[in-house]
Scaffold this motif. Structure first.
Motif, mmCIF file in Angstrom:
data_model
loop_
_atom_site.group_PDB
_atom_site.id
_atom_site.type_symbol
_atom_site.label_atom_id
_atom_site.label_comp_id
_atom_site.label_asym_id
_atom_site.label_seq_id
_atom_site.Cartn_x
_atom_site.Cartn_y
_atom_site.Cartn_z
ATOM 1 N N VAL A 1 25.593 1.689 7.097
ATOM 2 C CA VAL A 1 24.250 1.990 7.586
ATOM 3 C C VAL A 1 23.157 1.575 6.602
ATOM 4 N N HIS A 2 23.535 0.944 5.486
ATOM 5 C CA HIS A 2 22.577 0.668 4.413
ATOM 6 C C HIS A 2 22.080 -0.775 4.433
ATOM 7 N N TYR A 3 20.766 -0.942 4.220
ATOM 8 C CA TYR A 3 20.138 -2.266 4.179
ATOM 9 C C TYR A 3 19.177 -2.373 2.999
ATOM 10 N N GLU A 4 19.506 -1.721 1.881
ATOM 11 C CA GLU A 4 18.566 -1.631 0.769
ATOM 12 C C GLU A 4 18.099 -2.986 0.220
ATOM 13 N N PRO A 5 18.976 -4.008 0.139
ATOM 14 C CA PRO A 5 18.486 -5.294 -0.404
ATOM 15 C C PRO A 5 17.391 -5.933 0.449
ATOM 16 N N ARG A 6 17.238 -5.499 1.674
ATOM 17 C CA ARG A 6 16.138 -6.011 2.509
ATOM 18 C C ARG A 6 14.783 -5.587 1.931
ATOM 19 N N TRP A 7 14.760 -4.423 1.262
ATOM 20 C CA TRP A 7 13.483 -3.890 0.779
ATOM 21 C C TRP A 7 13.353 -3.917 -0.747
ATOM 22 N N PHE A 8 14.460 -3.618 -1.431
ATOM 23 C CA PHE A 8 14.378 -3.404 -2.874
ATOM 24 C C PHE A 8 15.022 -4.547 -3.658
ATOM 25 N N ILE B 1 7.537 21.803 -18.080
ATOM 26 C CA ILE B 1 8.813 21.499 -17.411
ATOM 27 C C ILE B 1 8.954 19.985 -17.313
ATOM 28 N N THR B 2 10.183 19.513 -17.333
ATOM 29 C CA THR B 2 10.466 18.094 -17.106
ATOM 30 C C THR B 2 11.016 17.937 -15.693
ATOM 31 N N VAL B 3 10.451 17.002 -14.929
ATOM 32 C CA VAL B 3 10.841 16.817 -13.526
ATOM 33 C C VAL B 3 11.130 15.337 -13.282
ATOM 34 N N ALA B 4 12.240 15.060 -12.586
ATOM 35 C CA ALA B 4 12.583 13.701 -12.155
ATOM 36 C C ALA B 4 12.326 13.595 -10.655
ATOM 37 N N VAL B 5 11.451 12.672 -10.276
ATOM 38 C CA VAL B 5 11.028 12.555 -8.881
ATOM 39 C C VAL B 5 11.089 11.093 -8.461
ATOM 40 N N GLY B 6 11.528 10.828 -7.208
ATOM 41 C CA GLY B 6 11.775 9.461 -6.759
ATOM 42 C C GLY B 6 10.638 8.860 -5.958
ATOM 43 N N LEU B 7 10.374 7.567 -6.196
ATOM 44 C CA LEU B 7 9.348 6.832 -5.451
ATOM 45 C C LEU B 7 9.568 5.334 -5.623
ATOM 46 N N PRO B 8 9.022 4.506 -4.705
ATOM 47 C CA PRO B 8 9.093 3.047 -4.880
ATOM 48 C C PRO B 8 7.980 2.580 -5.805
ATOM 49 N N VAL B 9 8.262 1.529 -6.576
ATOM 50 C CA VAL B 9 7.256 0.912 -7.438
ATOM 51 C C VAL B 9 7.173 -0.577 -7.088
ATOM 52 N N PHE B 10 5.965 -1.042 -6.764
ATOM 53 C CA PHE B 10 5.729 -2.454 -6.421
ATOM 54 C C PHE B 10 5.313 -3.185 -7.682
ATOM 55 N N LEU B 11 6.134 -4.153 -8.089
ATOM 56 C CA LEU B 11 5.920 -4.809 -9.374
ATOM 57 C C LEU B 11 6.299 -6.289 -9.254
ATOM 58 N N TRP C 1 0.818 -1.217 0.000
ATOM 59 C CA TRP C 1 0.000 0.000 0.000
ATOM 60 C C TRP C 1 0.851 1.266 0.000
ATOM 61 N N ILE C 2 2.098 1.179 0.527
ATOM 62 C CA ILE C 2 2.980 2.352 0.515
ATOM 63 C C ILE C 2 3.283 2.774 -0.923
ATOM 64 N N SER C 3 3.609 1.794 -1.772
ATOM 65 C CA SER C 3 3.876 2.105 -3.178
ATOM 66 C C SER C 3 2.617 2.599 -3.886
ATOM 67 N N GLU C 4 1.454 2.060 -3.500
ATOM 68 C CA GLU C 4 0.199 2.492 -4.118
ATOM 69 C C GLU C 4 -0.092 3.952 -3.789
ATOM 70 N N VAL C 5 0.077 4.317 -2.515
ATOM 71 C CA VAL C 5 -0.145 5.710 -2.125
ATOM 72 C C VAL C 5 0.873 6.613 -2.812
#
Length: 630
Positions: A121-128, A81-91, A62-66
């Motif tokens: 301090v990084h644990y990204e593979p846990r989530w992504f 204008i062209t804008v680059a913006v970051g977010l997670p995508v659930f796929l 639901w986090i990715s959906e919101v």
């Protein structure tokens, strides 16, 4: 190649995990400012819609959906204008860390991060899930289909592509593949945490890449204390062909900090302005800038009304006090008086009007008096020197200051235990017990002040103490936040000398003339920290070699012995003491209040260094070392 000029912009944003309204307000402010500056392409930081620090919440679909719903709101602000913006995508039951490109209210595509940070301090593979190179797919969301993957985009004939934070730190970085495809511009949205002198490494990463690949390179980092432990310096860099075109002031108190530049794209691009970068970094200035911003964000994001501090007159609590005073001074400088006062969410309009009628120095002290309450809690073992140190510093910065003794409370607890045991407690037999009760008795009163003020209680233990457990649980470790637990004691001591001289905190003259001491034993014993432990410089060397460089106890001994740090027998005693205390006190590190990551490593088991609570305690390694030495 025909010449094309693009107005580029990159913005640092002070985001908060899952603060949808606050995050979108900052994004909207950045887009509006970029449009007002005639920007054609705007870069925003990594995962700026959700915040980078959502941690295991990223695993909730639901986090990715919101986030996608919020992206559709952002899309409507991107007119011309062209804008680059970051977010997670659930796929396909996986979560991807993406940068979405929006052009004139239309979503062009999503670039997914290819290399995930998995150290320190990084644990990204846990989530992504990492995205494979060269691959592009389509997915459907809310009735529309979109491209996702390793995409090359185009703006007015200029090809551009992404490296998302960690992507740029790898030898086989995406830029290596992009350049043969005619890419002239690399965009790097990042959430690169603060560490002392890290900006120098980041600068070289960006500028050297622009030289190696003969391209323009634009970088935008997150800003501030986003989610509690990590601090982001908000660095914005625009470079081309090995020359730095734009760089902002780091660690500012703004919500949005933007840099714009018109960049020429051609066979031999014209670079009109070049910024001179002048290392080396002043780590003392970096430390106080990061610490003061982190405290400010922690205070306002936790909706607290200031800070409470047990001000002992020693180095650690003195640094905490100065950090709050600098928070006020730097915040006013960054935002101006009225905006800073408003952003604290502490003061009334009447307060703001009163501050505005004061001189700058008077206003700063008046604000500090509202935001910082200190108390000196003395015992029969406390000295006049530490009282004068605490009172002198508090008065010099304007903090509210109280003074009381805790002898009656200590006597009450000691009497109860003596009655229960039917014997007297003595320093010869009960040294640790009699020291610890003094530290613990200080906690309830200072917690009462924090509760009354709806304020954050500042714990004062440093990293050196955390390593060897030289701190009393529920005593000097009590607090809502432990701001200096990531800094070693030797650095703190030299910093305070620097702060007195360079920042003008004359109230530090008292503490800078004292030898660090817990002041828990009778005065005749002349207790000092280094007498109880070892020289702090040596302690820090052992700690760094053991846990940053990951050497064994024997290797640590041989390295320091070659450096002639001390006689072999004494060095062996210190190393044995360090590892023994380290192993015995992991449970204390597990219980520390949240701390800031400030150096290139820390000993917090919830961010940088995990260690078992129960272990063999390096017994075999230390016994073997003793046999070798003796």
């Amino acid at each position: 190649m025909k010449e094309t000029r693009l107005m580029l912009a990159a913005a640092a944003l002070n985001q908060t995990p899952m603060d949808w309204d606050g995050n979108l307000q900052n994004i909207k402010e950045a887009i509006t400012e970029a449009i007002n500056n005639r920007t054609q392409l705007l870069l925003l930081p990594e995962l700026c819609i959700t915040g980078y620090g959502c941690e295991d919440m990223f695993l909730s679909p639901w986090i990715s959906e919101v986030a996608f719903q919020k992206l559709l709101e952002v899309k409507e602000w991107c007119e011309n204008i062209t804008v680059a913006v970051g977010l997670p995508v659930f796929l396909n039951k996986s979560v991807y860390n993406t940068a979405c490109v929006i052009k004139n209210k239309e979503i062009v595509g999503f670039t997914a991060k290819q290399f995930l940070a998995n150290d320190g301090v990084h644990y990204e593979p846990r989530w992504f899930t990492p995205w494979p190179a060269h691959e592009v797919q389509e997915f459907e969301m809310m009735g529309k289909r979109y491209q996702i993957g390793d995409i090359i985009y185009e703006e007015q004939g200029v090809k551009y592509a992404f490296e998302i934070c960690e992507d740029a730190w790898r030898p086989n970085r995406p830029a290596e593949r992009h350049m043969p495809k005619g890419v002239q511009l690399i965009l790097n949205p990042s959430a690169s945490h603060f560490a002392l002198s890290k900006t120098d490494v980041r600068y070289r990463l960006v500028v050297d890449a622009s030289k190696k690949y003969q391209c323009a390179y634009m970088y935008a980092n997150l800003l501030g204390n986003e989610s509690g432990r990590m601090i982001y310096d908000g660095e914005v860099l625009i470079a081309q062909n090995g020359k730095l075109i734009r760089r902002n002031e780091l660690l500012c108190f703004k919500n949005v900090d933007m840099e714009c530049a018109e960049v020429c794209f051609s066979e031999n691009p014209e670079i009109a302005e070049v910024i001179e970068y002048l290392p080396p970094i002043d780590e003392n200035n970096e430390l106080i800038a990061a610490l003061s911003l982190a405290l400010f964000d922690y205070m306002r994001k936790s909706r607290s009304r200031g800070f409470v501090l047990s001000l002992s007159g020693g180095a650690d609590s003195s640094l905490c006090a100065v950090a709050v005073a600098e928070m006020v001074r730097r915040g006013i400088h960054s935002l101006d008086l009225l905006n800073f006062v408003a952003k604290t969410q502490v003061f009334s309009m009447r307060d703001a009007a009163a501050f505005e009628d004061m001189s700058e120095e008077e206003a700063q002290k008046a604000i500090v008096s509202k935001l910082l309450t200190c108390a000196y809690q003395g015992t029969v073992n406390s000295s006049d020197d530490t009282y004068n140190s605490a009172k002198g510093l508090a008065d010099s910065i304007g903090a509210t200051f109280y003074n009381w003794t805790i002898d009656d409370e200590v006597k009450g607890y000691v009497s109860k235990i003596e009655t229960a045991l039917d014997r007297s407690l003595t320093w010869e037999q009960d040294d640790i017990t009699l020291q610890n009760i003094q530290a613990r008795v200080r906690a309830p009163g200072i917690w009462m002040l924090a509760n009354i003020n709806n304020a954050l209680l500042l714990a004062t233990s440093n990293r050196s103490e955390a390593s060897v457990g030289y701190a009393t649980m529920d005593g000097d470790t009590a607090g809502s936040i432990s701001p200096i637990a990531g800094i070693d004691k030797a650095f703190i001591r030299q910093f305070l000398l620097w702060a007195q001289k360079e920042l003008g905190y004359e109230g530090l003259q008292y503490v800078n003339n004292l030898q660090p001491s817990a002041e828990l034993r009778p005065a005749k014993e002349e207790q000092t920290d280094e007498k109880d432990l070892m020289p702090y410089e040596v302690l820090n060397q052992i700690e760094r070699l053991a846990f940053h460089d990951r050497f064994s106890p024997g290797e640590v001994f041989h390295i320091l012995n070659e450096q002639q740090v001390a006689a072999p027998d004494l060095l062996l005693d210190w190393i044995t003491k360090f590892y023994s205390l380290w192993s015995r006190n992991q449970w204390k590190r597990e219980r520390y209040a949240p701390s800031f990551h400030l150096d290139d490593y820390n000993v917090d088991p919830r961010s940088w260094l995990r260690f078992p609570i129960l272990s063999g305690g390096f017994r075999n390694e230390l016994q073997h070392l003793q046999q070798l030495v003796k």
